[in-house]
Scaffold this active site. Sequence first.
Site, PDB file in Angstrom:
ATOM      1  N   ASP A  91      -3.476  -4.338  -0.639  1.00 17.00           N
ATOM      2  CA  ASP A  91      -3.549  -3.605  -1.912  1.00 17.00           C
ATOM      3  C   ASP A  91      -2.244  -2.843  -2.140  1.00 17.00           C
ATOM      4  O   ASP A  91      -2.218  -1.624  -2.202  1.00 17.00           O
ATOM      5  CB  ASP A  91      -4.755  -2.665  -1.832  1.00 17.00           C
ATOM      6  CG  ASP A  91      -5.064  -1.973  -3.138  1.00 17.00           C
ATOM      7  OD1 ASP A  91      -4.449  -2.334  -4.159  1.00 17.00           O
ATOM      8  OD2 ASP A  91      -5.917  -1.076  -3.121  1.00 17.00           O
ATOM      9  N   ARG A  92      -1.159  -3.586  -2.302  1.00 16.52           N
ATOM     10  CA  ARG A  92       0.168  -2.984  -2.343  1.00 16.52           C
ATOM     11  C   ARG A  92       0.517  -2.421  -3.732  1.00 16.52           C
ATOM     12  O   ARG A  92       1.429  -1.653  -3.885  1.00 16.52           O
ATOM     13  CB  ARG A  92       1.194  -4.050  -1.915  1.00 16.52           C
ATOM     14  CG  ARG A  92       2.643  -3.714  -2.030  1.00 16.52           C
ATOM     15  CD  ARG A  92       3.034  -2.509  -1.200  1.00 16.52           C
ATOM     16  NE  ARG A  92       4.450  -2.216  -1.349  1.00 16.52           N
ATOM     17  CZ  ARG A  92       4.994  -1.683  -2.435  1.00 16.52           C
ATOM     18  NH1 ARG A  92       4.244  -1.395  -3.481  1.00 16.52           N
ATOM     19  NH2 ARG A  92       6.289  -1.464  -2.485  1.00 16.52           N
ATOM     20  N   LYS A  93      -0.223  -2.840  -4.735  1.00 19.20           N
ATOM     21  CA  LYS A  93       0.039  -2.400  -6.116  1.00 19.20           C
ATOM     22  C   LYS A  93       1.533  -2.490  -6.460  1.00 19.20           C
ATOM     23  O   LYS A  93       2.169  -1.518  -6.841  1.00 19.20           O
ATOM     24  CB  LYS A  93      -0.511  -0.996  -6.378  1.00 19.20           C
ATOM     25  CG  LYS A  93      -2.027  -0.936  -6.217  1.00 19.20           C
ATOM     26  CD  LYS A  93      -2.619   0.389  -6.649  1.00 19.20           C
ATOM     27  CE  LYS A  93      -4.120   0.419  -6.536  1.00 19.20           C
ATOM     28  NZ  LYS A  93      -4.642   0.550  -5.157  1.00 19.20           N
ATOM     29  N   PHE A  94       2.064  -3.693  -6.355  1.00 16.26           N
ATOM     30  CA  PHE A  94       3.452  -3.939  -6.761  1.00 16.26           C
ATOM     31  C   PHE A  94       3.599  -3.566  -8.228  1.00 16.26           C
ATOM     32  O   PHE A  94       2.684  -3.798  -9.022  1.00 16.26           O
ATOM     33  CB  PHE A  94       3.793  -5.422  -6.576  1.00 16.26           C
ATOM     34  CG  PHE A  94       3.847  -5.856  -5.143  1.00 16.26           C
ATOM     35  CD1 PHE A  94       4.954  -5.559  -4.358  1.00 16.26           C
ATOM     36  CD2 PHE A  94       2.789  -6.534  -4.563  1.00 16.26           C
ATOM     37  CE1 PHE A  94       5.006  -5.946  -3.021  1.00 16.26           C
ATOM     38  CE2 PHE A  94       2.825  -6.925  -3.236  1.00 16.26           C
ATOM     39  CZ  PHE A  94       3.941  -6.626  -2.459  1.00 16.26           C
ATOM     40  N   THR A 119      -2.422  -6.845  -4.912  1.00 18.28           N
ATOM     41  CA  THR A 119      -2.571  -6.249  -6.246  1.00 18.28           C
ATOM     42  C   THR A 119      -1.203  -6.001  -6.866  1.00 18.28           C
ATOM     43  O   THR A 119      -0.220  -5.773  -6.165  1.00 18.28           O
ATOM     44  CB  THR A 119      -3.285  -4.887  -6.176  1.00 18.28           C
ATOM     45  OG1 THR A 119      -2.831  -4.190  -5.014  1.00 18.28           O
ATOM     46  CG2 THR A 119      -4.783  -5.030  -6.158  1.00 18.28           C
TER      47      THR A 119
END
Length: 264
Positions: A91-94, A119
């Site tokens: 869930d790195r939320k790039f 993500t």
Amino acid sequence: MEASDAWKMRWHAATLPAAKSYMEVAFEKKTLVCLAADKYTMAELFDLLEAVGPHIAALKTHVDLVDDWNKEEWGRFCERAKEMNLLIFEDRKFADIGKISQKQMGGIYNIQQWSDLVTAHMISGPDVVDGVQTAWAKASRTGGVLLLAQMSSRGNLLDEAYTETVVKAGKNHPGVFGFIGNGSLPDSIRHLRKMVGEEKMIWTPGVNIATGDGEMGQRYGDPYEAVLSGSDCIIVGSGIHNSENPADAAAAYARASWKALMER
Ligand code: S5P
């Protein structure tokens, strides 16, 4: 019954192999639960995975939360998750421009080597998806991006117009596995499902059997309601890992999610 009977339209409309893999695993294990493994040591992560693995279909990580992270143990952790038939979801939320997101898939954590899903926020434009996909391709791997279309946290800035723009751009993109929706509000999930159609996944955090407010602005909705409203996977963290018996808790979430899929 086969996986296609359980998932119906979603199964027949799915185009990404990863979506079918997820649906198959969920069908075999009778669970639509993704564990948010928000733990801070490798030992705690291993213990949690051993306890909960049989009751979940995917494992969501925040690799940069782990105090004693090291490459070898992380490798073993991912191997164990694979043995348990789990998709690994970082869930790195790039959110950066395409070429930087691509490079951020590498670096010390080397996310491109072990993640099946990640993500991304589309705030910088659609190239973030291509950046992430290029990183997987260069590592000779494949994976899928979950775009944040909604969030569960209070006061977030992802308003309806933003959600619509993200869905429009992501809906027909082959690199997009699906969307993150707000699991705390069944009406918003229903609304999101209408926009998304049948092909792509909607995965929802902000889910807890004890509904209401969580810590620091997190909001919670009911797991059964979330799936009935159109969610394909409930992302559960503290509802499982903070409970006295994580295995029993995970089994309860699994039952609720499966029952809802059968009714849906
Ligand atoms: O809108 C969001 C999106 C995500 S990915 N809200 C969230 O809470 N998440 C993630 O889901 C968050 O990063 C955390 O890992 C998990 C929720 O954890 P819980 O303990 O509140 O269930």
